[in-house]
Design an enzyme around this catalytic site. Structure first.
Site, PDB file in Angstrom:
ATOM      1  CD  GLU A 232      -3.696  50.719  19.225  1.00 33.80           C
ATOM      2  OE1 GLU A 232      -4.444  51.705  19.359  1.00 33.80           O
ATOM      3  OE2 GLU A 232      -3.456  50.196  18.117  1.00 33.80           O
TER       4      GLU A 232
ATOM      5  CG  ASP B   7      -7.183  44.313  16.327  1.00 33.95           C
ATOM      6  OD1 ASP B   7      -5.996  44.620  16.172  1.00 33.95           O
ATOM      7  OD2 ASP B   7      -8.122  44.961  15.819  1.00 33.95           O
TER       8      ASP B   7
END
Length: 505
Positions: A243, A18
């Site tokens: 997301e 991420d």
């Protein structure tokens, strides 16, 4: 030989996912989730921040743990022990602010928490808990799903982005609306009443933006959805927001980078405004190269899974940072990067995943390389998406680790392993592979994926211990890939390879 950097560009025993890359001063910092090697769930470890000088992206270091999950009042060792995807921004006061969400195993509870904030005087120093993002009234901000925060200092205006989106509207009818409300409420940790109320204004899901006050935690505006949450919005085709919000501003254009519902790709949308009128731009990168030059899911280059990252510019060159899967698991992800091009019209063509990434060019034709830097690992059939069932794992090759060794395991008949790219300066080379396993067969060595451009053959006859096996190869000069296709019986592991011009042998 000059120092090189591969993909993944951090040590092979490090698992940063991420990734949000930011240049502060003369260093490039990578903020991200911290997975555990062969972990049992997402984000099991506390935050560390890796960085490199902007003039030497081969030299990545970290200063240890910068923030611990136990510092957050929401921490619960059983129910809420993990910190998910973070982002960092420099505030107008010169300090650095860390935004993140707490969650439990497999993300449980992550959709029902507010966004937490910590602060530090330096990008990679020891952060201290500051509080939750809150509404103007001083209550924890819980409008929409407060997940995967991203933040930007937009010429003094602090803009926070967050959210998540699932395809409930694709299945919702007047006959099943009530049951979907219950399912949605349970999954998102909200009441059915809250779901019903939000449905009147497009629902609780979507990509959201809000402006923060100078205290960096109080909402200055009402949160608003920046792109349509409906799958009926044809401008996003089948690359709808899922997301992984990230935001960048390039000249006068805002780039919203996100993970689509396909899960394996990072996409982008652009607008002249920070909070509306975003138009889908395309896919920047897929961790299975799906979509690149027409590649389909059926012939993807790797096991695919969650993808989350962003873009940054270092000394005039733009890069995309993303992550790959290892251990046939969603839970041990590693940071990778590729150079990208932003065209004059603002579009970003999709890039392929490679082994050389931040190296500013192909790898040397003279050196020893870990097998684990392969950018293609397939079984010659279709690779899985996410973590396969335990009984199926032996069917798929993957990067794995055991006793401080990182290698490719489960190599069997028709397994294909690829490395992009090397710069071959001569024609004749000696190639040595370090292998082990109970296997009899050979590797076809080629410069193309389909093995039509064969440059050598390496015979394999192995037992349980590591063994170096050597073959001569002959290739054209220039920049080429290296592919190994195993033909034979049994299974084997691949630890490293040494490439050497025969003139030096």
């Amino acid at each position: 030989m000059k120092k090189q950097v591969y993909n993944p560009f951090l040590p092979l025993n490090e698992y940063i996912a991420d990734g949000e890359p930011h240049v502060f001063g003369d260093r490039l910092y990578l903020f991200g989730s911290h997975d555990k090697e062969n972990g049992e769930t997402f984000c099991m470890l506390d935050y560390v921040v890796w960085s490199a000088p902007i003039d030497d992206l081969t030299c990545w270091t970290n200063s240890g743990v910068v923030y611990q999950a136990t510092q957050d009042p929401l921490y619960d060792s059983q129910k809420m022990p993990y910190m998910f995807a973070p982002d960092v921004v420099q505030g107008n006061d010169g300090r650095f602010y860390l935004y993140y969400c707490m969650a439990g195993s497999n993300g449980k509870g992550g959709y029902s928490n507010p966004i937490s904030v910590a602060v530090c005087s330096t990008p990679d120093g020891k952060y201290k808990y500051l509080g939750n993002v809150r509404s103007k009234e001083g209550q924890p901000l819980m409008k929409y799903i407060c997940f995967d925060p991203a933040v930007i200092n937009d010429d003094g205006t602090i803009r926070l982005y967050y959210g998540a989106s699932f395809a409930f509207d694709e299945y919702r009818t007047r006959f099943n609306n009530w049951i979907l409300n219950i399912v949605e409420a349970k999954m998102l940790g909200r009441s059915v009443g809250e779901i019903k109320k939000a449905a009147k204004n497009g629902g609780i899901m979507g990509a959201i933006s809000v402006v923060l006050d100078d205290d960096m935690i109080t909402a200055k505006t009402e949160p608003k959805r920046i792109i349509s949450n409906s799958t009926k919005d044809s401008s996003f085709a089948d690359h709808y927001f899922f997301e992984g919000s990230s935001i960048r501003k390039i000249d006068d254009t805002y780039y919203f980078i996100y993970s689509s519902r396909k899960n394996h790709e990072l996409c982008y949308a652009t607008s002249k405004y920070p909070d509306r009128e975003f138009i889908y731009g395309g896919t920047i990168v897929s961790n299975g190269d799906i979509g690149y030059k027409g590649r389909t899911d059926e012939n993807k280059t790797n096991t695919t899974g969650t993808n989350h990252g962003s873009i940054t510019c270092v000394n005039g060159q733009w890069y995309v940072f993303y992550h790959r899967l290892t251990h046939l698991s969603d839970f041990s992800r590693q940071a990778c990067a590729e150079p990208i091009t932003i065209l004059k019209d603002g579009t970003i063509p999709q890039v392929e995943i490679t082994s050389c990434g931040l190296n500013k060019g192909p790898l040397s034709d003279n050196g020893k390389y870990p097998a684990a830097i392969a950018c293609m690992i397939t079984n010659g059939q279709q690779m899985p998406h996410g973590t396969p069932k335990e009984a199926e794992k032996e069917n798929y090759p993957c990067v794995y680790s055991q006793e401080n060794e990182h290698y490719i395991k489960n190599i069997s008949n028709n397994t294909k392993i690829g490395y992009k790219y090397f710069e071959f300066q001569v024609n004749d080379y000696q190639l040595t592979l370090n292998l082990r396993g109970a296997a009899q067969g050979y590797f076809i060595i080629s410069t193309d994926e389909l093995a039509t451009k064969k440059i050598g053959k390496l015979n394999v006859s192995l037992e349980s211990n590591w063994k170096e096996v050597t073959a001569d190869i002959k290739t054209e000069t220039g920049i080429n890939a290296l592919f190994f296709t195993y033909i034979g019986t049994g299974k084997l592991d691949f630890l490293n390879m040494t490439l050497k011009p025969k003139s030096q042998s």
